[in-house]
Design an enzyme around this catalytic site. Sequence first.
Site, PDB file in Angstrom:
ATOM      1  N   ASP A  51      -7.770  10.042  -0.450  1.00 50.99           N
ATOM      2  CA  ASP A  51      -8.575  11.187  -0.008  1.00 50.99           C
ATOM      3  C   ASP A  51      -8.282  12.400  -0.894  1.00 50.99           C
ATOM      4  O   ASP A  51      -7.568  12.300  -1.885  1.00 50.99           O
ATOM      5  CB  ASP A  51      -8.299  11.514   1.467  1.00 50.99           C
ATOM      6  CG  ASP A  51      -6.835  11.886   1.690  1.00 50.99           C
ATOM      7  OD1 ASP A  51      -6.097  12.039   0.693  1.00 50.99           O
ATOM      8  OD2 ASP A  51      -6.431  12.005   2.858  1.00 50.99           O
ATOM      9  N   GLU A  74       3.506   9.126  -0.938  1.00 45.09           N
ATOM     10  CA  GLU A  74       3.284  10.407  -0.278  1.00 45.09           C
ATOM     11  C   GLU A  74       3.450  10.250   1.235  1.00 45.09           C
ATOM     12  O   GLU A  74       2.871   9.361   1.845  1.00 45.09           O
ATOM     13  CB  GLU A  74       1.864  10.871  -0.614  1.00 45.09           C
ATOM     14  CG  GLU A  74       1.334  11.943   0.280  1.00 45.09           C
ATOM     15  CD  GLU A  74      -0.179  11.869   0.433  1.00 45.09           C
ATOM     16  OE1 GLU A  74      -0.811  10.933  -0.106  1.00 45.09           O
ATOM     17  OE2 GLU A  74      -0.727  12.740   1.111  1.00 45.09           O
TER      18      GLU A  74
END
Length: 676
Positions: A541, A466
């Site tokens: 996260d 990502e």
Amino acid sequence: MQRLSQGSAKIMSVLPGVADPPFQATRPARFARESIEQTVTITERYSAKDIVVLEGLEAVRRRPSMYIGSTGPRGLHHLVWEVVDNAIDEAMAGHCTLIDVTLQKDGSVRVSDNGRGIPVGLHTQTRMSALTTVLTVLHAGGKFEKGSYQVSGGLHGVGVSVVNALSERLDAEVRREGRIWTQSFEKGLPMGKVEKGRKVARTGTTITFLPDTEIFRETRTFSRATVASRLRELAYLNRNLRIRLTDGRESPAHTESFQYKGGIRDFVAHLNRKNDVVNARQIVVEDQDEDAEMELALQWTTGYQENVLSFVNNIRTAEGGTHEEGFRRALTKVANEFGRAKNLIKERESNLTGEDAREGLTAVLSVRVKNPQFEGQTKTKLGNTEIRSYVEKALNKALPEWLEKHSPEARAIITKALGAAKAREAARKARELTRRKSLLESTSLPGKLVDCSSRDPSESELFIVEGNSAAGPAKQARDSRIQAILPIRGKILNVERARLGKALMNKEVRSIITAVGTGIGEEFDIEKCRYHKIVLLTDADVDGSHIRTLLLTLFFRNMRGLLETGYIYIAQPPLYRVKRGAKVIYLKNDAELEALRQKHPRINPTRFKGLGEMNPDELWDTTMNPGTRTLLKVQTNNLAAVMEENELFRTLMGDDVPARREYIRTHASDIRFLDV
Ligand code: 0RA
């Protein structure tokens, strides 16, 4: 659905002529010679044709996987399914209304039912009590008494004797003929005779077993979620049957009770509880003929995903089969005929496809079949050809009747399918456009892919990373021979909420599909997979967890074979770095940090805000190096869990945005639920 006589045919058939009046076989005995010699003496001779393979308990202990699939967590849980299935058989025969399952502190499981109780009288062939025979003599399936729906799918139906053979200890308690009867076993062998106990009024069976550590070396811990999920499913499939689960390992004990008056209708309502629906009144069809019965409940959501769950004799048929084929054929035909008759489908318009008719559909199809033939990779595909026409015929009659009677719902359902047809046509055009640009062709790999040099998929790994800041260090850190990097940016499209056509228009989704190489949907081909490890590398996260879920949804919905084959992994990057003198310690989560703080209160941790903050060496050591990293394998091969996951994905991805947010907030760093 009325429960036809079921009995415990599979057991009866190996226990002919027992001296217990209601317990009679209708077929000749079939015995093999090699039962456990200590307890079984075969006194009669049998002709070759009567012999089915009955192996001794020793054989079970030598090759447990042959009987229960594995000695890992799935095999362990199989022991519970086996005992519960026997109690379910009693319920299906109309003799049992309550099943009680307890996970106990000492690691044992207790399954109690209020059925007829296992017969205790003398069994003439084995010269033992029928109870002892049921628990020690292995039967190998085969053709048994007619008129029953035996549970012999896949690995189910191997018999309680298998559970006994694989248990350190097993205690049987039977209430029958006004008395309590008990017998105990160790590793399948009786520790004494059947003991006659005090007087009791009711009937039933209680089996308590402790899995053997010698066999189940990996784990002996039962998962309450897994057991609860299967018991809930069984309660839905057996209307009104009450099933209770107690987790006695907790104090106070945790108890759940499953009982559904509406059966599979309640099942569908449960699956759709978070969705907006098209037909508030479900279509429910029940039918029975001499050799089979079926029940079907249908409700369309306003979403796009099809969710058809099918069962044969209470066993989930994940690979489908003839019953599903009959259902699909009938649904497509009836939808078109009804749509034409009511002029909802105009003359110039082409017919609805099956997929159009099933867009947004949630369905539960449960059939009971006398001699189910299970086929396929995981033996979860029904093969009986007569069931295809049985289901199709029954529905060709029942569905039009329902649609005629419920005009508003009928119109809404057909209109929904017409919307799907329009979208399909638009998607086809869009796809053609992208094809021309050859974006989906495997020959042109996405520009952003930094491929590995190896062309051997079995050693190749694809890291889907990502964000560009993380991709940099990953590219530098990687072993370029076997590790490829595909950076993706921001949030990929939520494929649960979008139709496939729209999902394909998304650049990120397309580059993943092309890099992986398998294609999607019906064109999916696992043989074309370019990497046997596809590793999702996202930040530790909330956003990272969201993206990971989106990626898993993409795989789950469109490339499920990747999950089934076990090619999908989740990387475990650290969240904290702690320096202690010359030593550097990496910590995966807050729990690990807390643990370290307990020992060393004065540590000063650095929190990684993202993967991009790690230098390449750190990333290599902690996350990418095959020698030191930890990967979490994601699979959907647990049948019960697949259902749970469906719901989970819906919670995460469906229309209920607040529920989704809440879920992500509370589970951001907890991905164990995917590790089934
Ligand atoms: C053999 C024959 C009958 C019932 C059972 C076994 C039986 C097995 C289990 C295992 C767990 N619970 C069970 N309940 C019953 C038929 C008994 C009859 O004909 O009366």
